[in-house]
Design an enzyme around this catalytic site. Sequence first.
Site: not given
Ligand code: AQP
Length: 326
Positions: A110, A193, A196
């Site tokens: 990030k 991955k 969002k």
């Molecule tokens: N691509 C993914 N595959 C499997 N699991 C995922 N998780 C997130 N992306 C994937 C799991 O969803 C839960 C919530 O995630 P989060 O929102 O707390 O943080 P993150 O992992 O950073 O999710 P994003 O979507 O990638 O958000 P942004 O873009 O804002 O950083 C967690 O259990 C995570 O493992």
Amino acid sequence: MRVLSGVQPSGALHIGNYLAAIKQWIPLQEKHECLFFIVDLHAVTVPYKPQDLRQNVWNAALDYLALGLDPAKSTIFIQSHVHQHAELAWLLETITPLGELERMTQFKEKSKHRQKANVGLGLFAYPALMAADILLYKTELMPVGEDQLQHVELARTLARKFNHLFGRTFPEPKSQVAKIGARIMSLADPTKKMSKSLGPAHFLAIFEPEEDIRQKIKSAVTDSGKEIVYDVKKKPAISNLLTIYSLCADKPISEIEKQYQGKGYAGFKSDLAEVVIETFRPFRRKREELLQNITEVRNILSRGAETARSIAEKTMKEVKEKMGLL
Ligand code: AQP
């Protein structure tokens, strides 16, 4: 056993969040004491717009309830409504080694495209806040996607260190990761991955309009060749789509490969879109009902915060005493 997990309201919740995390939470509610929260203090560690955050928090609450989190069985709340998260984070930061934070993959990812001046301390300290989230409730089990394992590991390290320095206080939390789909990849770039924050072409939001789901799956990148086979190295895009298909249709990947033997990508993708839409259709109906009853959603979150606060207060009292704070 006490279980905790959450999602950041940093955008619309996507199928990676559901298939790897939320889907695992639902059965846990039946047997364990569960706390599920909307992780808004984490969502402010990267640039954001306040009006979007507000909307995303409401949307996440509606999504949680529509997807099957049951306020009669679980405590559902917003992280910032329990001020002890930030308080414990500060105390844990005093024993968090810098080196541990520096090697965190999420921080590296990030921060890598930003100038140092635009990377906040909050993003760096994110894993310490997550450790505080977990330890505040003396969590024993945390169901997460693969990307969060490193952060849960830090929570274990800090629990051990705190216990060693100040006396036994925290259990070491274990993580639970789905056997399949623990890392759903981006539709536009299967080497990344699904996130969002990568942009709309990369993710499939759980509740986006059905036509957009069809369109996004149709435009999802594919691999060279025509065969629909699972091979993460040679066919990362198709393997990702097969994983999503398998989890949504509840069918083994091998069966889907057989079903599409000799058939092209176009038909496979259009079927996949219908499978995904069908999976979420009942949840969509429930979400529309909830939208008509926002006061009830507000009450659920408020009751949840009250329950969470009562646990958090007890932990903080113990932590402060042990740390010598009067
Ligand atoms: N691509 C993914 N595959 C499997 N699991 C995922 N998780 C997130 N992306 C994937 C799991 O969803 C839960 C919530 O995630 P989060 O929102 O707390 O943080 P993150 O992992 O950073 O999710 P994003 O979507 O990638 O958000 P942004 O873009 O804002 O950083 C967690 O259990 C995570 O493992």
